[in-house]
Design an enzyme around this catalytic site. Structure first.
Site: not given
Length: 505
Positions: A123, A270
């Protein structure tokens, strides 16, 4: 001349078209993320044993831990390793640094360890924006090192993104990436397309639900069946969405197509649901976590795809294998795991079918062993109690009997602890022994020494109401005995004779 140019363009496009076509034909998989912010983190061997027991064949590591990669060797488990964010700057600035990273963390392990992907950071665009300009360079440098080692077709390079880089995500057909990210996103997507890699996306319907202020229904977030009038409809495409997960994945597909990239598959790196939260997070619960992850697994393995791309695999890694009690933040941040650190399931998922990932109930496949880090004298005292007041049959530990070797305090204590634990029906508190014992899912049996928890018994148990010493009670035996059980039995006999003599006076 024009036809020749058209043919050349077609030939150049074939690898990219094949990459997307392959994702339509391949079977989707469910993997798990393995975080390590755990106060009593299992050993790599114990982690691998749990993966095998649960038929987990795909894992993602948040680093490239050497011990874990060695433990995963020769298992055929497919592994995504990661370049942590704190190493991104160095690798993005130096081709040689990237080459050294690949040499140390990849070349030293393959082919014995089945590394299939490298995630560059995590991220980065939302959590480390200052490093964003170096992200694509880091990906290219790592890929160049793989090319030099002739591993580029076997090991793909990508980077996981938060779904929050997507703006105006519903309806999905109107979604687009944050335009300020275009200088990074366009070359990034071109890299993925040119190398036949995939777009890594973290999808958390829990957070979407929490941030929606009631707009998103809980059932819609949890994959629960919805009546047709409750389904979300994209007014532009008339596609019907029955869950948040599909809508977010399709929003990523539409966002890529907005930048003229239409052949890059999505892999969800995820996704999950917390099983516990504080009073402000009432929907972080065991039941909801079980519902979400059970439904997610079924949805992925059915190769349902998404409304935009039906039948195209959306392989997904569940976040996460273990509860991470050391993670900072709210209670929910520490409770995304499927298992406690001792390998016991946080909840038994609603899955059936032999060989299905995570379908095995390991609740009864647990053992009680001595902690390797425990004080030897305390382990000895607990062993003495188990073979004495605890009324465990310790004859298998006698010399020349099947569990005598290895002749150590910890080995003998582990057998005695496990015998007591199963004699007491694995009840809470029966694997403590003043804090020197722990529950594990790794079978400690060896050669002819079969532990009681393995289903075989080397001795018989005496029915007893004795309670194993816990951290809140005395050990039950303060004498110093040798771990050689001959010495213990002799001492026990002497003690019984002394008590008998005293009673007769």
């Amino acid at each position: 001349m024009k036809s020749s140019m058209d043919l050349l363009v077609l030939l150049l496009l074939i690898p990219h078209l094949l990459a997307f076509a392959f994702s339509a034909n391949e079977e989707a998989f469910v993997g798990v993320n393995i975080g390590t912010d755990v106060s009593d983190m299992p050993s790599p061997a114990q982690v691998v044993a749990l993966l095998k027991a649960q038929q987990i064949r795909h894992v993602r590591l948040f680093d490239a831990d050497q011990a874990m990669l060695l433990a995963l060797a020769h298992t055929e488990i497919r592994i995504t390793v990661s370049v942590p964010n704190d190493q991104l700057l160095g690798i993005g600035q130096s081709n040689s640094t990237a080459a050294n990273w690949v040499s140390r963390n990849i070349l030293s392990h393959v082919p014995a360890t089945n590394i299939t992907a490298i995630a560059i950071g995590s991220e980065v665009l939302t959590t480390l924006p200052n490093a964003a300009p170096l992200l694509v360079s880091a990906m290219k440098f790592i890929h160049s090192a793989l090319v030099a080692a002739n591993l580029d077709t076997r090991i793909k390079v990508s980077t996981p993104h938060s779904s929050f880089i997507i703006l105006d995500s519903f309806p999905p057909s109107q979604a687009f990436f944050n335009r300020s990210l275009d200088p990074v996103m366009v070359p990034l997507l071109k890299f993925l397309q040119d190398t036949g890699s995939y777009f890594m996306l973290n999808v958390y319907p829990y957070y979407d639900y929490m941030k929606s202020n009631g707009v998103i229904a809980l059932d819609y977030a949890l994959f629960r069946p919805l009546p047709p009038n409750k389904e979300a409809v994209d007014s532009n495409t008339l596609l019907h969405y029955t869950n948040v997960f599909d809508a977010v994945v399709d929003a990523a597909y539409f966002s890529m197509s907005y930048l003229n990239f239409t052949n890059i598959p999505v892999v969800v790196t995820e996704s999950g649901w917390p099983s516990k939260g504080d009073s402000t997070e009432p929907d972080a619960s065991l039941d909801n976590a079980n519902t979400y992850n059970s439904n997610l697994i079924r949805h992925v393995l059915n190769n349902t795809g998404t409304p935009k791309h039906p039948g195209i695999a959306v392989s997904t890694y569940i976040y996460e294998l273990y509860n991470e009690d050391l993670r900072p933040g709210s209670i929910s941040e520490k409770n995304w795991g499927l298992f406690d650190s001792n390998g016991v399931p946080v909840y038994i998922m609603h899955l059936t079918g032999s060989g299905t990932v995570l379908a095995n109930d390991t609740t009864n496949q647990t053992y009680c062993v001595a902690k390797e880090s425990a004080d030897k004298k305390m382990v000895q005292a607990a062993l003495d109690w188990a073979c004495g007041p605890g009324k465990v049959d310790c004859t298998p530990l006698l010399q020349e009997n099947r569990c005598y070797d290895p002749n150590t305090v910890f080995a003998h204590a582990s057998y005695a602890f496990d015998a007591y634990y199963h004699k007491m029906g694995m009840a809470d508190g029966t694997c403590n022994f003043n804090g020197v014992a722990k529950v594990t899912t790794t079978d400690p049996s060896h050669s002819s020494c079969i532990y009681p928890g393995s289903g075989g018994r080397n001795g018989t148990f005496t029915n007893s109401s004795s309670v194993a010493p816990s951290s809140d009670s005395a050990s039950g035996c303060h004498s110093q005995y040798s771990h050689d059980v001959h010495t213990f039995l002799s001492s026990l006999i002497v003690g019984l004779l002394t008590l008998s003599t005293a009673a007769s006076l």
